[in-house]
Motif scaffolding. Structure first.
Motif, PDB file in Angstrom:
ATOM      1  N   LYS A  32       0.799  -1.123   0.012  1.00  0.00           N
ATOM      2  CA  LYS A  32       0.008  -0.078  -0.174  1.00  0.00           C
ATOM      3  C   LYS A  32       0.967   1.142   0.116  1.00  0.00           C
ATOM      4  O   LYS A  32       1.977   1.264   0.926  1.00  0.00           O
ATOM      5  CB  LYS A  32      -0.778   0.135   1.340  1.00  0.00           C
ATOM      6  N   MET A  33       0.701   2.079  -0.886  1.00  0.00           N
ATOM      7  CA  MET A  33       1.173   3.444  -0.902  1.00  0.00           C
ATOM      8  C   MET A  33       0.473   4.382  -0.650  1.00  0.00           C
ATOM      9  O   MET A  33      -0.867   4.601  -0.858  1.00  0.00           O
ATOM     10  CB  MET A  33       1.983   3.606  -2.371  1.00  0.00           C
ATOM     11  N   SER A  34       0.785   5.728  -0.089  1.00  0.00           N
ATOM     12  CA  SER A  34       0.318   6.538   0.524  1.00  0.00           C
ATOM     13  C   SER A  34       0.950   7.952   0.241  1.00  0.00           C
ATOM     14  O   SER A  34       2.151   7.923  -0.222  1.00  0.00           O
ATOM     15  CB  SER A  34      -0.071   6.694   1.878  1.00  0.00           C
ATOM     16  N   MET A  35       0.306   9.142   0.511  1.00  0.00           N
ATOM     17  CA  MET A  35       1.128  10.473   0.509  1.00  0.00           C
ATOM     18  C   MET A  35       1.972  10.609   1.788  1.00  0.00           C
ATOM     19  O   MET A  35       1.778   9.997   2.892  1.00  0.00           O
ATOM     20  CB  MET A  35      -0.055  11.730   0.596  1.00  0.00           C
ATOM     21  N   ASN A  36       3.235  11.070   1.567  1.00  0.00           N
ATOM     22  CA  ASN A  36       4.134  11.229   2.522  1.00  0.00           C
ATOM     23  C   ASN A  36       3.371  11.962   3.794  1.00  0.00           C
ATOM     24  O   ASN A  36       3.016  13.095   3.491  1.00  0.00           O
ATOM     25  CB  ASN A  36       5.333  11.903   2.161  1.00  0.00           C
ATOM     26  N   PRO A  37       3.449  11.348   5.151  1.00  0.00           N
ATOM     27  CA  PRO A  37       2.790  12.459   6.205  1.00  0.00           C
ATOM     28  C   PRO A  37       3.144  13.731   6.334  1.00  0.00           C
ATOM     29  O   PRO A  37       2.502  14.669   6.438  1.00  0.00           O
ATOM     30  CB  PRO A  37       2.967  11.315   7.217  1.00  0.00           C
ATOM     31  N   SER A  66       3.772   7.036 -13.030  1.00  0.00           N
ATOM     32  CA  SER A  66       2.455   7.543 -13.221  1.00  0.00           C
ATOM     33  C   SER A  66       1.486   7.130 -12.043  1.00  0.00           C
ATOM     34  O   SER A  66       0.545   7.933 -11.962  1.00  0.00           O
ATOM     35  CB  SER A  66       1.939   6.734 -14.446  1.00  0.00           C
ATOM     36  N   ALA A  67       1.921   6.262 -11.331  1.00  0.00           N
ATOM     37  CA  ALA A  67       0.694   5.818 -10.138  1.00  0.00           C
ATOM     38  C   ALA A  67       0.666   7.082  -9.032  1.00  0.00           C
ATOM     39  O   ALA A  67      -0.152   7.062  -8.411  1.00  0.00           O
ATOM     40  CB  ALA A  67       1.268   4.690  -9.546  1.00  0.00           C
ATOM     41  N   ALA A  68       1.861   8.118  -9.232  1.00  0.00           N
ATOM     42  CA  ALA A  68       1.698   9.083  -8.325  1.00  0.00           C
ATOM     43  C   ALA A  68       0.660   9.958  -8.474  1.00  0.00           C
ATOM     44  O   ALA A  68       0.102  10.882  -7.594  1.00  0.00           O
ATOM     45  CB  ALA A  68       3.051   9.856  -8.305  1.00  0.00           C
ATOM     46  N   GLN A  69      -0.210  10.100  -9.460  1.00  0.00           N
ATOM     47  CA  GLN A  69      -1.405  10.659  -9.723  1.00  0.00           C
ATOM     48  C   GLN A  69      -2.337  10.341  -8.781  1.00  0.00           C
ATOM     49  O   GLN A  69      -3.164  11.161  -8.258  1.00  0.00           O
ATOM     50  CB  GLN A  69      -1.848  10.434 -11.256  1.00  0.00           C
ATOM     51  N   GLU A  70      -2.425   9.009  -8.214  1.00  0.00           N
ATOM     52  CA  GLU A  70      -3.350   8.766  -6.981  1.00  0.00           C
ATOM     53  C   GLU A  70      -3.192   9.618  -5.910  1.00  0.00           C
ATOM     54  O   GLU A  70      -4.097  10.183  -5.306  1.00  0.00           O
ATOM     55  CB  GLU A  70      -3.082   7.503  -6.429  1.00  0.00           C
ATOM     56  N   ALA A  75      -4.343  15.072  -3.105  1.00  0.00           N
ATOM     57  CA  ALA A  75      -4.309  16.255  -2.714  1.00  0.00           C
ATOM     58  C   ALA A  75      -5.295  17.332  -3.250  1.00  0.00           C
ATOM     59  O   ALA A  75      -5.649  18.365  -2.409  1.00  0.00           O
ATOM     60  CB  ALA A  75      -2.892  16.889  -2.914  1.00  0.00           C
ATOM     61  N   LEU A  76      -5.691  17.042  -4.353  1.00  0.00           N
ATOM     62  CA  LEU A  76      -6.844  17.818  -5.026  1.00  0.00           C
ATOM     63  C   LEU A  76      -8.041  17.836  -4.326  1.00  0.00           C
ATOM     64  O   LEU A  76      -8.880  18.634  -3.999  1.00  0.00           O
ATOM     65  CB  LEU A  76      -7.189  17.459  -6.364  1.00  0.00           C
ATOM     66  N   ALA A  77      -8.313  16.360  -3.819  1.00  0.00           N
ATOM     67  CA  ALA A  77      -9.520  16.256  -2.752  1.00  0.00           C
ATOM     68  C   ALA A  77      -9.537  17.065  -1.588  1.00  0.00           C
ATOM     69  O   ALA A  77     -10.522  17.431  -0.856  1.00  0.00           O
ATOM     70  CB  ALA A  77      -9.750  14.793  -2.495  1.00  0.00           C
TER      71      ALA A  77
END
Length: 249
Positions: A32-37, A66-70, A75-77
């Motif tokens: 599972k990948m996420s945004m850096n805290p 490309s997966a970093a678009q997630e 961030a847009l949300a």
């Protein structure tokens, strides 16, 4: 005011990291990948500045596959207006990232750049400072409080001896510490709206930046397993073991 916020895709902090069998790096298969805290804190601070009427636009930028678009959509949300992905599948060091960010800064011309102070995967804590050196912008690192007043931004920094306050002339760079804020959760309506917000994809070549690294990872190892502790029955026994076995006194 336009604010540029950096976002990095990292292994989720709840995941137990595994090293590849050949010790060439970290195993990212089915992880599972996420945004850096720290990047979440940076996004939250930018959104709060916009809610106060200080900022008019928030642009989030990420450098990676490309997966970093997630993570950019996340961030847009959370409240960013648009996103930029510098797509690269290479393993980039801090300097290469800083050079790419400088190219984006030159293109976007933001008045304030907010970064997480470090990423939880590499823990280098270098990119913000390197970006400051490359752009010549004033920088306030390890920020626990940020206030924009006119053409200046006042930053309270967390340092070894306590707190330090600095006044930076805009444009400026700020890196966020843990106590700056508590990031919000994205609501379902905002998640749906984020799908329609603009996301621009660039490449290092399009930005005219060479990303060849002078640093090479030779080997990655998991920490050595710790031996089990023991219990002692008395202070005298503890002192005896510290003196004769551990030899620390």
């Amino acid at each position: 005011m336009k604010i540029l916020v950096t976002v990095k895709r990292v292994v989720d902090y709840n995941v137990k990291v595994r090293v590849k069998a050949d010790n060439s790096g970290v195993d990212l298969a089915n992880v599972k990948m996420s945004m850096n805290p720290f990047c979440e804190i940076a996004v939250e601070e930018a959104v709060r500045l916009k809610e106060k009427g200080v900022a008019s636009e928030i642009v989030v930028v990420s450098i990676g596959p490309s997966a970093a678009q997630e993570q950019l959509r996340t961030a847009l949300a959370l409240g960013a207006d648009r996103a930029v992905l510098v797509e690269s599948n290479d393993e980039l060091n801090s300097l290469a990232v800083a050079k790419l960010l400088k190219a984006v800064v030159d293109k976007e011309q933001p008045q304030l750049v907010i970064l997480g102070k470090q990423a939880i995967d590499s823990d280098n804590n270098q990119t913000g400072q390197m970006l400051g050196a490359l752009t010549g912008y004033a920088q306030g690192t390890f920020a626990s409080k940020v206030e924009v007043a006119g053409d200046k931004v006042n930053v309270t920094r967390e340092i070894d001896g306590g707190l330090q306050s600095v006044a930076l002339s805009l444009p400026a760079i700020v890196t966020t510490d843990l106590r700056l804020n508590e990031p919000r959760y994205a609501s379902l309506p905002n998640i749906m709206k984020a799908k329609k917000k603009p996301l621009e994809v660039l490449t290092p070549d399009a930005l005219g930046v060479a990303t060849a690294s002078t640093v090479k990872t030779l080997k990655v190892e998991a920490p050595a397993a710790r031996s089990a502790g023991i219990k002692v029955k008395s202070v005298a026994e503890l002192v005896e073991k510290l003196k004769n076995e551990a030899k620390v006194i």
